[in-house]
Design a protein around this motif. Structure first.
Motif, PDB file in Angstrom:
ATOM      1  N   THR B 148       0.980  -1.593   0.050  1.00  0.00           N
ATOM      2  CA  THR B 148      -0.005  -0.087  -0.315  1.00  0.00           C
ATOM      3  C   THR B 148       1.035   1.149   0.257  1.00  0.00           C
ATOM      4  N   SER B 149       2.043   0.670   0.663  1.00  0.00           N
ATOM      5  CA  SER B 149       2.747   2.344   0.512  1.00  0.00           C
ATOM      6  C   SER B 149       3.383   2.606  -0.528  1.00  0.00           C
ATOM      7  N   GLU B 150       3.646   2.054  -1.527  1.00  0.00           N
ATOM      8  CA  GLU B 150       4.139   1.995  -3.011  1.00  0.00           C
ATOM      9  C   GLU B 150       2.898   2.290  -3.755  1.00  0.00           C
ATOM     10  N   VAL B 151       1.339   1.447  -3.171  1.00  0.00           N
ATOM     11  CA  VAL B 151       0.669   2.535  -4.071  1.00  0.00           C
ATOM     12  C   VAL B 151       0.190   3.832  -4.312  1.00  0.00           C
ATOM     13  N   GLU B 152       1.135   4.222  -2.861  1.00  0.00           N
ATOM     14  CA  GLU B 152       0.914   5.594  -2.582  1.00  0.00           C
ATOM     15  C   GLU B 152       1.821   6.050  -4.130  1.00  0.00           C
ATOM     16  N   HIS B 153       3.014   5.851  -3.582  1.00  0.00           N
ATOM     17  CA  HIS B 153       4.117   6.761  -3.918  1.00  0.00           C
ATOM     18  C   HIS B 153       3.600   6.373  -5.774  1.00  0.00           C
ATOM     19  N   VAL B 154       2.905   5.525  -6.483  1.00  0.00           N
ATOM     20  CA  VAL B 154       3.121   5.543  -7.759  1.00  0.00           C
ATOM     21  C   VAL B 154       1.075   6.528  -8.062  1.00  0.00           C
ATOM     22  N   LEU B 155       1.185   6.406  -7.084  1.00  0.00           N
ATOM     23  CA  LEU B 155      -0.674   7.618  -6.503  1.00  0.00           C
ATOM     24  C   LEU B 155       0.187   8.854  -7.523  1.00  0.00           C
ATOM     25  N   ALA B 156       1.515   9.004  -6.558  1.00  0.00           N
ATOM     26  CA  ALA B 156       1.644   9.939  -6.573  1.00  0.00           C
ATOM     27  C   ALA B 156       2.854  10.744  -7.567  1.00  0.00           C
ATOM     28  N   THR B 157       3.781   9.598  -7.948  1.00  0.00           N
ATOM     29  CA  THR B 157       4.174  10.239  -8.649  1.00  0.00           C
ATOM     30  C   THR B 157       4.551   9.077  -9.778  1.00  0.00           C
ATOM     31  N   GLN B 158       3.667   8.517 -10.510  1.00  0.00           N
ATOM     32  CA  GLN B 158       3.618   7.448 -11.177  1.00  0.00           C
ATOM     33  C   GLN B 158       4.375   6.779 -11.948  1.00  0.00           C
ATOM     34  N   THR B 159       5.546   6.447 -10.646  1.00  0.00           N
ATOM     35  CA  THR B 159       6.638   5.270 -10.607  1.00  0.00           C
ATOM     36  C   THR B 159       7.250   4.903  -9.225  1.00  0.00           C
ATOM     37  N   LEU B 160       8.017   4.026  -9.789  1.00  0.00           N
ATOM     38  CA  LEU B 160       8.314   3.317  -8.253  1.00  0.00           C
ATOM     39  C   LEU B 160      10.122   2.885  -8.210  1.00  0.00           C
ATOM     40  N   ILE B 161      10.129   2.999  -6.903  1.00  0.00           N
ATOM     41  CA  ILE B 161      11.215   3.019  -6.090  1.00  0.00           C
ATOM     42  C   ILE B 161      11.974   0.965  -6.656  1.00  0.00           C
ATOM     43  N   GLN B 162      12.819   1.029  -7.718  1.00  0.00           N
ATOM     44  CA  GLN B 162      12.815   0.125  -8.028  1.00  0.00           C
ATOM     45  C   GLN B 162      14.792  -0.342  -7.729  1.00  0.00           C
ATOM     46  N   LYS B 163      15.404  -1.723  -7.618  1.00  0.00           N
ATOM     47  CA  LYS B 163      16.482  -2.024  -7.960  1.00  0.00           C
ATOM     48  C   LYS B 163      16.178  -3.783  -8.514  1.00  0.00           C
ATOM     49  N   LYS B 164      16.622  -3.880  -9.310  1.00  0.00           N
ATOM     50  CA  LYS B 164      16.560  -4.473 -10.875  1.00  0.00           C
ATOM     51  C   LYS B 164      16.219  -6.550  -9.831  1.00  0.00           C
ATOM     52  N   SER B 165      16.097  -7.114 -10.246  1.00  0.00           N
ATOM     53  CA  SER B 165      15.540  -7.814 -10.329  1.00  0.00           C
ATOM     54  C   SER B 165      16.781  -9.242 -11.195  1.00  0.00           C
ATOM     55  N   LYS B 166      16.705 -10.515 -10.717  1.00  0.00           N
ATOM     56  CA  LYS B 166      17.879 -11.286 -12.194  1.00  0.00           C
ATOM     57  C   LYS B 166      16.387 -12.138 -12.656  1.00  0.00           C
ATOM     58  N   ASN B 167      17.469 -12.338 -13.912  1.00  0.00           N
ATOM     59  CA  ASN B 167      16.768 -13.212 -14.605  1.00  0.00           C
ATOM     60  C   ASN B 167      16.251 -14.440 -14.480  1.00  0.00           C
ATOM     61  N   MET B 168      15.104 -15.456 -14.692  1.00  0.00           N
ATOM     62  CA  MET B 168      15.025 -16.731 -15.069  1.00  0.00           C
ATOM     63  C   MET B 168      14.393 -16.869 -15.818  1.00  0.00           C
ATOM     64  N   LYS B 169      14.933 -18.579 -16.876  1.00  0.00           N
ATOM     65  CA  LYS B 169      14.149 -18.647 -17.606  1.00  0.00           C
ATOM     66  C   LYS B 169      12.967 -20.276 -17.302  1.00  0.00           C
ATOM     67  N   VAL B 170      12.297 -20.651 -17.563  1.00  0.00           N
ATOM     68  CA  VAL B 170      11.083 -21.781 -17.391  1.00  0.00           C
ATOM     69  C   VAL B 170      10.899 -21.771 -18.734  1.00  0.00           C
ATOM     70  N   GLU B 171      11.535 -22.873 -19.094  1.00  0.00           N
ATOM     71  CA  GLU B 171      10.744 -23.276 -20.326  1.00  0.00           C
ATOM     72  C   GLU B 171      10.068 -24.542 -20.314  1.00  0.00           C
ATOM     73  N   ILE B 172       8.970 -24.922 -20.594  1.00  0.00           N
ATOM     74  CA  ILE B 172       8.068 -25.972 -20.604  1.00  0.00           C
ATOM     75  C   ILE B 172       8.028 -26.731 -22.393  1.00  0.00           C
ATOM     76  N   THR B 173       8.619 -27.711 -22.582  1.00  0.00           N
ATOM     77  CA  THR B 173       9.428 -28.575 -23.987  1.00  0.00           C
ATOM     78  C   THR B 173       7.783 -29.282 -24.641  1.00  0.00           C
ATOM     79  N   GLY B 174       7.994 -29.052 -25.744  1.00  0.00           N
ATOM     80  CA  GLY B 174       6.749 -30.179 -26.147  1.00  0.00           C
ATOM     81  C   GLY B 174       5.308 -30.216 -25.526  1.00  0.00           C
ATOM     82  N   LYS B 175       4.650 -30.891 -25.989  1.00  0.00           N
ATOM     83  CA  LYS B 175       3.053 -31.165 -26.410  1.00  0.00           C
ATOM     84  C   LYS B 175       2.234 -31.010 -24.361  1.00  0.00           C
TER      85      LYS B 175
END
Lengths: 201, 467
Positions: B148-175
């Protein structure tokens, strides 16, 4: 937001893993439109019997943990729902610091916005702190944010990592909306550029 | 230029400001708001004399507290729920937000109506004070829950203070095999990664089995990325995505559509890009699954047996024993011998038209087990209308299901739809936590087809035997 500098306090052990935010504050207490008053409902289903009496087996109901300010908890604390009511409830109950081997992402962020310090330690360190927390009111743990350290009642010191921006805000009790609004020119510029390059947004 | 992941590309395109210490302000394209996690944020704006920076990008709808019974327009009986829904109404009108009130046919679960109304588009950053915001990642957007604190931050500034996450790949092959759905994929993945396996990551789902999913299926997969601990889940947009978006009320048209489409086609992970973590599963190896415990990672194929605590290691031993006690299960019991008394089909995970079609295919000409409480809660008023037009509603009603109005309902039981202590539910929702659907209630998660099969037999059932 209240500053967090150094905390010397009783710690309580909650060895259970995956303590989710539904456990910390069940849904019936999310109907409030305020931030305050949730402490009495924290850990409601573990803490109270169906008839509303205290569950004597629950750690926070024990005399040794009256006045507790630190929780030492199992892995993945705060998983599940994004509800900020979870840190609000913990804070209102008196918890200023939670120590675990990992936290769910949203809960972790929510803590910093409310003056609660979440501390990530290794499994071995957690076991050491869990044991120390087992001493209840006979012991005091010291959490020092400036020096990024936790000291057990036996004087063993563990250090931890924390994001420097979050640390700065917590130590100084800063409102980060105010900080962001200082950069409003950058946001304005970004927005006008987006209006041109991606008008569908 | 260094190769980038889909996540890298969207992140870079939304960087409004980067401080010397690496703290980033991420610009937010869409902010979705519901009644439970927003009142304190609007209150915060009022107390500080701030306002909503971009009301035209802020979409509000009540969904958690609203009754789903047909008589709901007479008002909400529970006073606290009513106050919360009224507060959203006041806030939405006062701050001039895009708003779908409870009497609007377009009202529904926030994560269902965002895509349905064309607010959710590829390449966007989307947030909401709700962990299942991950749903919108199905469009190749970066979407995640905030407090909710971040909701207020986005409402007021249309931005979010962020730190980038790492990348993970989940691959589902076939059928996928007969009877296996998007829900089985997403649960099976969490069964492998655990609920903390994605912590610190943004997941990109890919592979043939993901590619072959409809948008509804992709939303189901991304919806539960949070249950695996990930910040967000996403799937690169393709023709399936573009076809879904085209013609939606708030999607671009004409030349703007063409420009958007040209940009959206650049949204994929580059060939030789590095992922910090990779998980690969064969689609053929995934069976219809159910959960047995009180964590979404407690996943087993329907043909398995209830495990024992000693089957696990470390902290999971104690957690498993606690789950078994809470769920009232004996190790070694075949999962298909577990009897249920309640069936809930709905939620932001499985409340879309395709989910209702899958349930109807099993329920057609059938009756639910005597004494069973079974309800279908469509994800939005428009999903409900479409299901009625397609004749699905009649199938449900003939089978003995309650056919409800749209809302979150028994997924988290904030409205009157709740389990009583000891009741056991086959649910298409996303969390089987202790007390989630009502104190003492026991939840088994599964796909809509599996839940429909359970409604007929009164037990957890292998839907493949009914196909």
């Amino acid at each position: 937001m209240e500053k967090f500098e150094k905390l010397t306090a009783i710690a309580a052990p909650m060895a259970l893993i995956n303590i989710d935010t539904d456990m910390i504050i069940p849904k019936q207490f999310l109907k409030t439109i305020k931030r305050s008053g949730l402490g009495v409902s924290a850990f409601h289903e573990m803490r109270y019997n169906l008839d509303g009496t205290d569950n004597p087996d629950f750690v926070l109901n024990k005399d040794a943990y009256k006045g507790v300010n630190i929780l030492v908890a199992g892995d993945n604390f705060g998983c599940g729902s994004s509800r900020e009511h979870a840190p609000w409830a913990l804070l209102d109950f008196g918890i200023r610091c939670v120590i675990s081997t990992s936290f769910a992402d949203i809960f972790y962020n929510n803590c910093f916005k409310n003056g609660i310090l979440p501390v990530i330690v290794t499994e071995d360190e957690l076991q050491l702190l869990m044991k120390d927390a087992g001493k209840g009111s006979n012991a005091r743990m010291v959490v020092d944010l400036e020096n990024q350290s936790v000291e057990t009642s036996d004087g063993e010191v563990i250090t931890f990592d924390v994001d420097q921006h979050s640390k700065h805000c917590l130590i100084n009790g800063l409102d980060d909306i105010g900080l962001t609004l200082e950069k409003i020119a950058s946001i304005d510029a970004f927005e006008s550029q987006m209006a041109h390059s991606a008008p569908w947004v | 230029m260094a190769p980038k992941t889909l996540y890298d590309k969207i992140w870079d395109a939304h960087m409004a400001h980067e401080a010397d210490d690496g703290t980033c302000l991420l610009y937010i394209d869409r902010h979705l708001v519901h009644e439970v996690t927003s009142p304190q944020a609007f209150e915060g704006l009022r107390m500080t004399g701030r306002t909503v920076r971009a009301p035209e990008k802020t979409i509000a709808v009540p969904d958690h507290n609203v009754p789903t019974t047909l008589d709901r327009l007479k008002g909400i009986e529970n006073e606290e729920s009513r106050i919360q829904v009224d507060a959203l109404d006041t806030n939405a009108r006062e701050f001039g937000l895009v708003y779908y009130p409870v009497d609007d046919v377009r009202q529904g679960i926030v994560h269902i109506i965002g895509p349905e109304q064309g607010w959710t588009l590829p390449g966007m950053t989307i947030v909401c004070g709700d962990s299942h915001t991950a749903t919108h990642g199905a469009f190749g957007s970066l979407a995640h829950g905030i407090g909710t604190s971040e909701v207020e931050h986005v409402l007021a500034t249309q931005t979010l203070i962020q730190k980038k996450s790492k990348n993970m790949k989940v691959e589902i092959t076939g059928k996928l095999s007969l009877g296996v759905t998007a829900k089985d994929i997403t649960l099976a993945v969490i069964g492998v990664t655990g609920t903390a396996g994605g912590t610190g990551y943004v997941i990109e789902y890919c592979g043939e089995a993901i590619r072959n999913l409809s948008m509804e299926g992709r939303m189901t997969v991304c919806n539960m990325a949070i249950e695996g601990g990930a910040r967000a889940g996403m799937i690169a947009p393709d023709e399936t995505t573009f076809d879904y978006c085209k013609g939606r009320p708030n999607a671009p048209t004409g030349e703007t559509w063409d420009a958007a489409l040209a940009y959206w086609k650049t949204l994929y992970s580059d060939d030789d890009v590095h992922f910090d973590k990779v998980i690969t599963m064969k689609g053929e190896d995934i069976a219809p699954v159910v959960t047995w415990g009180t964590s979404p990672e407690d996943v087993l194929p329907i043909t398995a047996h209830v495990p024992a605590a000693k089957d696990f290691e470390g902290g999971k031993v104690g957690a498993a024993q606690r789950s078994l006690d809470y769920m009232g299960l004996t190790p070694g019991t075949p999962l298909q011998d577990i009897t249920i008394d309640t069936v809930f089909i709905g939620s932001c995970t499985n409340g879309r038209i395709e989910d209702l079609r899958a349930a109807a295919a099993i329920l057609k000409g059938q009756k639910i087990k005597e004494g069973m409480r079974a309800m279908i809660v469509p994800g939005s008023g428009l999903v409900r209308a479409q299901a009625e037009e397609e004749g699905l509603a009649d199938i449900f009603k003939d089978a003995g299901f309650e056919w409800r109005l749209a809302g979150c309902s028994m997924c988290l039981a904030m409205n009157p739809d709740q389990l009583q202590p000891g009741e056991r539910c086959a649910a298409t929702s996303n969390r089987n936590f202790e007390g989630r659907q009502g104190r003492g209630g026991r939840t088994h998660l599964m796909s809509p087809a599996m839940a429909a099969a359970a409604a007929i037999t009164g037990k957890l059932t292998d839907v493949r035997e009914m196909m």
